[in-house]
Design a protein around this motif. Structure first.
Motif, PDB file in Angstrom:
ATOM      1  N   UNK A  22       0.831  -1.208   0.000  1.00 52.40           N
ATOM      2  CA  UNK A  22       0.000   0.000   0.000  1.00 52.40           C
ATOM      3  C   UNK A  22       0.865   1.256   0.000  1.00 52.40           C
ATOM      4  N   UNK A  23       1.963   1.247   0.758  1.00 57.26           N
ATOM      5  CA  UNK A  23       2.876   2.392   0.745  1.00 57.26           C
ATOM      6  C   UNK A  23       3.399   2.652  -0.663  1.00 57.26           C
ATOM      7  N   UNK A  24       3.758   1.585  -1.343  1.00 60.13           N
ATOM      8  CA  UNK A  24       4.312   1.719  -2.694  1.00 60.13           C
ATOM      9  C   UNK A  24       3.272   2.292  -3.650  1.00 60.13           C
ATOM     10  N   UNK A  25       2.071   1.724  -3.627  1.00 55.09           N
ATOM     11  CA  UNK A  25       1.019   2.194  -4.538  1.00 55.09           C
ATOM     12  C   UNK A  25       0.614   3.617  -4.199  1.00 55.09           C
ATOM     13  N   UNK A  26       0.506   3.935  -2.917  1.00 63.28           N
ATOM     14  CA  UNK A  26       0.156   5.304  -2.517  1.00 63.28           C
ATOM     15  C   UNK A  26       1.229   6.291  -2.986  1.00 63.28           C
ATOM     16  N   UNK A  31       2.467  10.717  -6.762  1.00 63.96           N
ATOM     17  CA  UNK A  31       3.312  11.370  -7.758  1.00 63.96           C
ATOM     18  C   UNK A  31       2.711  11.314  -9.160  1.00 63.96           C
ATOM     19  N   UNK A  32       1.786  10.375  -9.353  1.00 61.76           N
ATOM     20  CA  UNK A  32       1.197  10.164 -10.679  1.00 61.76           C
ATOM     21  C   UNK A  32      -0.322  10.035 -10.506  1.00 61.76           C
ATOM     22  N   UNK A 199      10.936   1.789   0.022  1.00 65.40           N
ATOM     23  CA  UNK A 199       9.761   1.938  -0.839  1.00 65.40           C
ATOM     24  C   UNK A 199       9.760   3.294  -1.527  1.00 65.40           C
ATOM     25  N   UNK A 200      10.141   4.337  -0.809  1.00 61.37           N
ATOM     26  CA  UNK A 200      10.203   5.670  -1.413  1.00 61.37           C
ATOM     27  C   UNK A 200      11.235   5.704  -2.538  1.00 61.37           C
ATOM     28  N   UNK A 206      11.064   3.921 -10.179  1.00 62.69           N
ATOM     29  CA  UNK A 206      10.053   3.477 -11.142  1.00 62.69           C
ATOM     30  C   UNK A 206       9.537   4.657 -11.956  1.00 62.69           C
ATOM     31  N   UNK A 207       9.251   5.759 -11.287  1.00 60.97           N
ATOM     32  CA  UNK A 207       8.717   6.926 -11.987  1.00 60.97           C
ATOM     33  C   UNK A 207       9.787   7.561 -12.878  1.00 60.97           C
ATOM     34  N   UNK A 208      11.040   7.483 -12.459  1.00 58.28           N
ATOM     35  CA  UNK A 208      12.122   8.044 -13.281  1.00 58.28           C
ATOM     36  C   UNK A 208      12.356   7.204 -14.516  1.00 58.28           C
ATOM     37  N   UNK A 209      12.050   5.890 -14.408  1.00 66.07           N
ATOM     38  CA  UNK A 209      12.298   4.989 -15.537  1.00 66.07           C
ATOM     39  C   UNK A 209      11.201   5.029 -16.563  1.00 66.07           C
TER      40      UNK A 209
END
Length: 209
Positions: A22-26, A31-32, A199-200, A206-209
């Motif tokens: 949940x932390x990861x998805x949140x 951010x997206x 996780x952060x 992930x978002x940078x990639x």
């Protein structure tokens, strides 16, 4: 971005893997905000385990016109699960280690999406994954220490998942790991705090990639 979020712990909301996934998805959706998330709790809504009749539905061996309504319903479920997977660019999986491997509920889901001609194919040179280009984030939890040390050889959880998704053509696999969760409250808290920081970092990568 389409995100498929899966949880597979029998501990439900008390689960550390639930907390981490949940932390990861949140973090991703913060951010997206335009990201679309499809969530499945594979324990609350289990996928029935594979049978010969169910597998025949996606292996092209089911005789035309045969099978009862239950089998037909399971064929439809298999199609829905693989389509959901293929429609996702990112798959976040909350996965505790059970008896050195993955929960059987997650394995049942994995058996449904490993479909010849959809997520992999066989060639004269060997199998070829067809699901490449996607990314996997594993929120991995363990009661003991398995990433290093004497017990590392018993890790059939993360190693298995990397091999499985690699077979489907997915090699971009990130792991957020919390270990020693059954070794006392202090170690548990330290591990979960460190995993939250990790996780952060994974979300940023992930978002940078």
């Amino acid at each position: 971005m389409n995100i498929l979020h899966l949880d597979s712990s029998i501990a439900a909301q008390a689960s550390a893997s639930h907390q981490l996934s949940r932390q990861i998805v949140d973090g991703l959706t913060h951010q997206h905000p335009a990201a679309q998330v499809r969530y499945r709790d594979l324990v609350a809504e289990p996928v029935p385990h594979l049978t010969g009749a169910i597998a025949a539905g996606f292996r092209g061996t089911a005789p035309a016109g045969e099978g009862d309504a239950t089998v037909a319903s399971e064929h439809a479920r298999s199609e829905a699960l693989v389509r959901e997977f293929l429609d996702s660019q990112l798959i976040v999986i909350g996965v505790p280690m059970y008896n050195f491997s993955v929960p059987s509920q997650l394995k049942a889901w994995m058996d449904r999406i490993a479909q010849p001609g959809r997520t992999f194919r066989y060639t004269a040179e060997g199998p070829v994954g067809l699901a490449g280009g996607r990314r996997i984030v594993l929120a991995s939890t363990r009661g003991g220490m398995y990433s290093v040390g004497n017990a590392a050889g018993m890790d059939f959880q993360e190693a298995y998942l990397r091999a499985y998704f690699g077979f489907l053509g997915i090699t971009d696999v990130h792991v957020v790991r919390a270990e020693r969760l059954t070794k006392g409250a202090e170690l548990r808290e330290q591990s979960l705090t460190a995993a939250g920081v990790a996780a952060q970092a994974v979300v940023a990568a992930v978002l940078a990639g």
